[in-house]
Design an enzyme around this catalytic site. Structure first.
Site, PDB file in Angstrom:
ATOM      1  N   SER A 127      25.276  -5.140 -28.667  1.00 29.83           N
ATOM      2  CA  SER A 127      25.312  -4.816 -27.241  1.00 29.83           C
ATOM      3  C   SER A 127      26.637  -4.212 -26.793  1.00 29.83           C
ATOM      4  O   SER A 127      27.711  -4.599 -27.281  1.00 29.83           O
ATOM      5  CB  SER A 127      25.075  -6.114 -26.458  1.00 29.83           C
ATOM      6  OG  SER A 127      25.405  -5.943 -25.110  1.00 29.83           O
ATOM      7  N   GLU A 129      27.954  -5.012 -24.213  1.00 29.23           N
ATOM      8  CA  GLU A 129      28.672  -6.138 -23.615  1.00 29.23           C
ATOM      9  C   GLU A 129      29.834  -6.574 -24.528  1.00 29.23           C
ATOM     10  O   GLU A 129      30.793  -7.177 -24.066  1.00 29.23           O
ATOM     11  CB  GLU A 129      27.675  -7.279 -23.365  1.00 29.23           C
ATOM     12  CG  GLU A 129      28.199  -8.502 -22.659  1.00 29.23           C
ATOM     13  CD  GLU A 129      28.506  -8.335 -21.166  1.00 29.23           C
ATOM     14  OE1 GLU A 129      28.059  -7.332 -20.561  1.00 29.23           O
ATOM     15  OE2 GLU A 129      29.206  -9.207 -20.626  1.00 29.23           O
ATOM     16  N   TYR A 151      27.980 -14.724 -23.799  1.00 32.19           N
ATOM     17  CA  TYR A 151      26.977 -13.833 -24.398  1.00 32.19           C
ATOM     18  C   TYR A 151      27.675 -12.737 -25.223  1.00 32.19           C
ATOM     19  O   TYR A 151      27.301 -12.470 -26.370  1.00 32.19           O
ATOM     20  CB  TYR A 151      26.114 -13.207 -23.305  1.00 32.19           C
ATOM     21  CG  TYR A 151      25.248 -12.067 -23.778  1.00 32.19           C
ATOM     22  CD1 TYR A 151      24.024 -12.291 -24.393  1.00 32.19           C
ATOM     23  CD2 TYR A 151      25.655 -10.739 -23.602  1.00 32.19           C
ATOM     24  CE1 TYR A 151      23.230 -11.247 -24.841  1.00 32.19           C
ATOM     25  CE2 TYR A 151      24.867  -9.678 -24.043  1.00 32.19           C
ATOM     26  CZ  TYR A 151      23.655  -9.930 -24.660  1.00 32.19           C
ATOM     27  OH  TYR A 151      22.877  -8.881 -25.092  1.00 32.19           O
TER      28      TYR A 151
HETATM   29  P1  NAP Z   1      14.696 -10.033 -23.171  1.00 32.42           P
HETATM   30  O1  NAP Z   1      13.705  -9.287 -22.366  1.00 32.42           O
HETATM   31  O2  NAP Z   1      15.510 -11.103 -22.531  1.00 32.42           O
HETATM   32  O3  NAP Z   1      13.910 -10.680 -24.421  1.00 32.42           O
HETATM   33  C1  NAP Z   1      14.499 -11.652 -25.236  1.00 32.42           C
HETATM   34  C2  NAP Z   1      13.481 -12.116 -26.251  1.00 32.42           C
HETATM   35  O4  NAP Z   1      14.085 -13.109 -27.101  1.00 32.42           O
HETATM   36  C3  NAP Z   1      12.223 -12.789 -25.643  1.00 32.42           C
HETATM   37  O5  NAP Z   1      11.105 -12.401 -26.395  1.00 32.42           O
HETATM   38  C4  NAP Z   1      12.508 -14.273 -25.860  1.00 32.42           C
HETATM   39  O6  NAP Z   1      11.352 -15.063 -25.949  1.00 32.42           O
HETATM   40  C5  NAP Z   1      13.200 -14.213 -27.217  1.00 32.42           C
HETATM   41  N1  NAP Z   1      13.959 -15.422 -27.562  1.00 32.42           N
HETATM   42  C6  NAP Z   1      14.967 -15.976 -26.874  1.00 32.42           C
HETATM   43  N2  NAP Z   1      15.439 -17.068 -27.524  1.00 32.42           N
HETATM   44  C7  NAP Z   1      14.701 -17.178 -28.653  1.00 32.42           C
HETATM   45  C8  NAP Z   1      14.698 -18.076 -29.750  1.00 32.42           C
HETATM   46  N3  NAP Z   1      15.544 -19.116 -29.808  1.00 32.42           N
HETATM   47  N4  NAP Z   1      13.809 -17.891 -30.754  1.00 32.42           N
HETATM   48  C9  NAP Z   1      12.928 -16.874 -30.690  1.00 32.42           C
HETATM   49  N5  NAP Z   1      12.867 -15.982 -29.688  1.00 32.42           N
HETATM   50  C10 NAP Z   1      13.751 -16.142 -28.682  1.00 32.42           C
HETATM   51  O7  NAP Z   1      15.729  -9.035 -23.863  1.00 32.42           O
HETATM   52  P2  NAP Z   1      15.632  -7.438 -24.068  1.00 32.42           P
HETATM   53  O8  NAP Z   1      16.187  -6.770 -22.867  1.00 32.42           O
HETATM   54  O9  NAP Z   1      14.295  -7.092 -24.573  1.00 32.42           O
HETATM   55  O10 NAP Z   1      16.716  -7.231 -25.214  1.00 32.42           O
HETATM   56  C11 NAP Z   1      16.360  -7.311 -26.588  1.00 32.42           C
HETATM   57  C12 NAP Z   1      17.621  -7.575 -27.411  1.00 32.42           C
HETATM   58  O11 NAP Z   1      18.544  -6.531 -27.209  1.00 32.42           O
HETATM   59  C13 NAP Z   1      18.347  -8.867 -27.041  1.00 32.42           C
HETATM   60  O12 NAP Z   1      18.921  -9.374 -28.226  1.00 32.42           O
HETATM   61  C14 NAP Z   1      19.451  -8.384 -26.108  1.00 32.42           C
HETATM   62  O13 NAP Z   1      20.541  -9.287 -26.142  1.00 32.42           O
HETATM   63  C15 NAP Z   1      19.786  -7.049 -26.746  1.00 32.42           C
HETATM   64  N6  NAP Z   1      20.339  -6.019 -25.848  1.00 32.42           N
HETATM   65  C16 NAP Z   1      19.661  -5.697 -24.716  1.00 32.42           C
HETATM   66  C17 NAP Z   1      20.148  -4.691 -23.908  1.00 32.42           C
HETATM   67  C18 NAP Z   1      19.424  -4.271 -22.654  1.00 32.42           C
HETATM   68  O14 NAP Z   1      20.028  -3.581 -21.835  1.00 32.42           O
HETATM   69  N7  NAP Z   1      18.161  -4.633 -22.500  1.00 32.42           N
HETATM   70  C19 NAP Z   1      21.330  -4.016 -24.267  1.00 32.42           C
HETATM   71  C20 NAP Z   1      21.962  -4.378 -25.439  1.00 32.42           C
HETATM   72  C21 NAP Z   1      21.457  -5.372 -26.241  1.00 32.42           C
HETATM   73  P3  NAP Z   1      10.652 -15.733 -24.636  1.00 32.42           P
HETATM   74  O15 NAP Z   1       9.760 -14.659 -24.072  1.00 32.42           O
HETATM   75  O16 NAP Z   1       9.930 -16.883 -25.231  1.00 32.42           O
HETATM   76  O17 NAP Z   1      11.760 -16.109 -23.708  1.00 32.42           O
HETATM   77  O1  G4F Z   2      21.819  -6.359 -14.993  1.00 29.48           O
HETATM   78  P1  G4F Z   2      22.903  -7.244 -15.455  1.00 29.48           P
HETATM   79  O2  G4F Z   2      22.657  -8.702 -15.387  1.00 29.48           O
HETATM   80  O3  G4F Z   2      23.239  -6.774 -16.934  1.00 29.48           O
HETATM   81  P2  G4F Z   2      24.528  -6.959 -17.875  1.00 29.48           P
HETATM   82  O4  G4F Z   2      25.328  -8.132 -17.503  1.00 29.48           O
HETATM   83  O5  G4F Z   2      25.230  -5.645 -17.923  1.00 29.48           O
HETATM   84  O6  G4F Z   2      23.837  -7.278 -19.282  1.00 29.48           O
HETATM   85  C1  G4F Z   2      22.736  -6.514 -19.735  1.00 29.48           C
HETATM   86  O7  G4F Z   2      23.217  -5.413 -20.482  1.00 29.48           O
HETATM   87  C2  G4F Z   2      23.908  -5.769 -21.703  1.00 29.48           C
HETATM   88  C3  G4F Z   2      24.369  -4.456 -22.347  1.00 29.48           C
HETATM   89  O8  G4F Z   2      25.631  -4.104 -21.837  1.00 29.48           O
HETATM   90  C4  G4F Z   2      22.946  -6.535 -22.580  1.00 29.48           C
HETATM   91  F1  G4F Z   2      23.530  -6.817 -23.763  1.00 29.48           F
HETATM   92  C5  G4F Z   2      22.513  -7.806 -21.874  1.00 29.48           C
HETATM   93  O9  G4F Z   2      21.579  -8.501 -22.692  1.00 29.48           O
HETATM   94  C6  G4F Z   2      21.838  -7.421 -20.575  1.00 29.48           C
HETATM   95  O10 G4F Z   2      20.641  -6.749 -20.884  1.00 29.48           O
HETATM   96  O11 G4F Z   2      24.239  -6.942 -14.638  1.00 29.48           O
HETATM   97  C7  G4F Z   2      24.772  -5.639 -14.548  1.00 29.48           C
HETATM   98  C8  G4F Z   2      25.914  -5.632 -13.541  1.00 29.48           C
HETATM   99  C9  G4F Z   2      26.949  -6.745 -13.776  1.00 29.48           C
HETATM  100  O12 G4F Z   2      28.228  -6.188 -13.646  1.00 29.48           O
HETATM  101  C10 G4F Z   2      26.705  -7.731 -12.664  1.00 29.48           C
HETATM  102  O13 G4F Z   2      27.849  -8.449 -12.236  1.00 29.48           O
HETATM  103  O14 G4F Z   2      25.386  -5.881 -12.244  1.00 29.48           O
HETATM  104  C11 G4F Z   2      26.214  -6.796 -11.563  1.00 29.48           C
HETATM  105  N1  G4F Z   2      25.449  -7.461 -10.525  1.00 29.48           N
HETATM  106  C12 G4F Z   2      25.714  -7.394  -9.188  1.00 29.48           C
HETATM  107  N2  G4F Z   2      24.864  -8.155  -8.508  1.00 29.48           N
HETATM  108  C13 G4F Z   2      24.407  -8.281 -10.698  1.00 29.48           C
HETATM  109  C14 G4F Z   2      24.032  -8.723  -9.430  1.00 29.48           C
HETATM  110  N3  G4F Z   2      23.737  -8.651 -11.827  1.00 29.48           N
HETATM  111  C15 G4F Z   2      22.671  -9.473 -11.667  1.00 29.48           C
HETATM  112  N4  G4F Z   2      21.972  -9.822 -12.761  1.00 29.48           N
HETATM  113  N5  G4F Z   2      22.281  -9.955 -10.426  1.00 29.48           N
HETATM  114  C16 G4F Z   2      22.930  -9.602  -9.270  1.00 29.48           C
HETATM  115  O15 G4F Z   2      22.574 -10.050  -8.173  1.00 29.48           O
END
Ligand code: NAP
Ligand code: G4F
Length: 333
Positions: A127, A129, A151
């Site tokens: 990520s 992050e 995280y």
């Molecule tokens: P998400 O919607 O939160 O999905 C997370 C998945 O992980 C869900 O299927 C959840 O299952 C499963 N999970 C959580 N804990 C588990 C465990 N202990 N054992 C088995 N399964 C488990 O996340 P996403 O946005 O699809 O992201 C996918 C991956 O990419 C994650 O690793 C995230 O950290 C990473 N990532 C995401 C972003 C982004 O912007 N979306 C960016 C960078 C990296 P349940 O449905 O049962 O909760």
């Molecule tokens: O949407 P966010 O919660 O995503 P964040 O923290 O960037 O993390 C996501 O992206 C990562 C990749 O860089 C992934 F690895 C991670 O799993 C996840 O998918 O927040 C984005 C920004 C933050 O700066 C937060 O402080 O939005 C700001 N924010 C402002 N108001 C808020 C809010 N975030 C959330 N969730 N809720 C608010 O009300």
């Protein structure tokens, strides 16, 4: 003669990315095995349309034996490790649980691969992050990490253990350093979906305000449907590697609000209220990636622009809230 279809295992298949990756692989004739953890309710909301084409198997990143068992039984050629506790805010209140799945869970999958079949190709969902308090703009594969949340720290561990198992045991293990990617399937707690859903509720008269935290944070936001292709491309390379996957553009939360409200004919300044509860103990102020390596080596590039993404999410949530209203269903957030 017909060739045997490739089999892929996806952990985290019920999540946003899991659903898009499953669609992508099924369209390429893969057999898709999806690992699902036990819960008291069924959680296939994002997979309803694919349910009968995926083989769901029980397993949990916290339980090594379940991982070994399902690799032995299903023998995938590729494993995509998308499962994680992925919400940054929750990682501050549940840091140990986050480390168990998001950090140690990666080692458990890698060890299971090493023991069962070291020829399995592995993708780790790293990520942006990890860059946290960035030391370079834009961020690229060589940019040092400075995580700002439990995280982010857990993801740094997951990233380096992937590199370490590649170098120590010769695994085809790749790490995609993905910048934020969103969609109408995004969890409602993430800021983009919270905004698009909030706009829909306000537009349809179910709410008047939307409470948010830091509006100045900047993110490199892409469309999740575009990003899963990069995951797959990494595992098709002769050599494993690490890749930044991003658009190269950055926008603030405020800009997201401005566009999302305007798309529904509203002015965000009339509705958005800042609330201390949504600020984080340590913030990531600015993320913007340099996806040159992914473009040059994988031939990957994003297709969806920022305004298209915002509009697509708002339109989908207007539709969702309308249909929930018609069915007398309570708002989801
Ligand atoms: P998400 O919607 O939160 O999905 C997370 C998945 O992980 C869900 O299927 C959840 O299952 C499963 N999970 C959580 N804990 C588990 C465990 N202990 N054992 C088995 N399964 C488990 O996340 P996403 O946005 O699809 O992201 C996918 C991956 O990419 C994650 O690793 C995230 O950290 C990473 N990532 C995401 C972003 C982004 O912007 N979306 C960016 C960078 C990296 P349940 O449905 O049962 O909760
Ligand atoms: O949407 P966010 O919660 O995503 P964040 O923290 O960037 O993390 C996501 O992206 C990562 C990749 O860089 C992934 F690895 C991670 O799993 C996840 O998918 O927040 C984005 C920004 C933050 O700066 C937060 O402080 O939005 C700001 N924010 C402002 N108001 C808020 C809010 N975030 C959330 N969730 N809720 C608010 O009300």
């Amino acid at each position: 003669m017909t060739s045997t279809p490739k089999r892929a295992l996806i952990t985290g298949i019920t999540g946003q990315d899991g659903s898009y990756l499953a669609e992508f692989l099924l369209a390429r004739d893969y057999e898709v095995v999806g690992m699902v953890r036990r819960s008291s309710t069924v959680n296939f909301e994002r997979l309803g349309h694919l349910q009968d084409r995926i083989e769901f198997v029980p397993g949990d990143l916290l339980d090594e034996v379940s991982l070994i068992h399902l690799l032995r039984t299903h023998r995938p050629a590729e494993v995509y490790n998308l499962a994680a506790q992925s919400f940054v805010q929750t990682s501050f209140s549940q840091p140990v649980l986050t480390a168990e799945s998001t950090a140690l869970g990666v080692t458990r999958v890698l060890d299971a691969i090493r023991f069962v079949d070291p020829t399995i190709r592995f993708y780790q969902a790293s990520s942006s992050e990890m860059f946290g308090k960035v030391v370079e703009v834009p961020q690229r594969e060589s940019t040092p990490f400075y995580p700002r949340s439990p995280y982010g720290v857990a993801k740094v561990y997951g990233h380096w253990i992937t590199v370490n198992y590649r170098e120590s045991y010769g695994l085809h293990a790749s790490s995609g350093i993905l910048f934020n990617h969103e969609s109408e399937r995004r969890g409602l707690e993430f800021v983009t979906r919270k905004i698009s859903y909030g706009v829909a509720k306000i537009k349809l008269g179910l709410a008047d305000e939307l409470r948010l935290g830091n509006l100045e944070a900047q993110r490199d936001w892409g469309y999740a449907g575009d990003y899963v292709e990069a995951m797959w491309l990494m595992l098709q390379q002769d050599e494993p590697g690490d890749y930044v996957v991003a658009t190269g553009e950055t926008h603030s939360v405020r800009e997201f609000c401005e566009l999302a409200f305007a798309h529904a004919g509203l002015d965000y300044r009339d509705h958005v209220v800042q609330d201390e509860r949504f600020f984080r103990p340590a913030e990531v102020d600015l993320l913007v990636g340099d996806p040159s390596k992914a473009r040059q080596v994988l031939g990957w590039q994003p297709r969806t622009s920022f305004p298209e993404l915002v509009q697509q999410m708002v339109d989908a949530d207007l539709e969702l809230v309308r249909s929930d209203l018609e069915r007398h269903r309570a708002p989801r957030l």
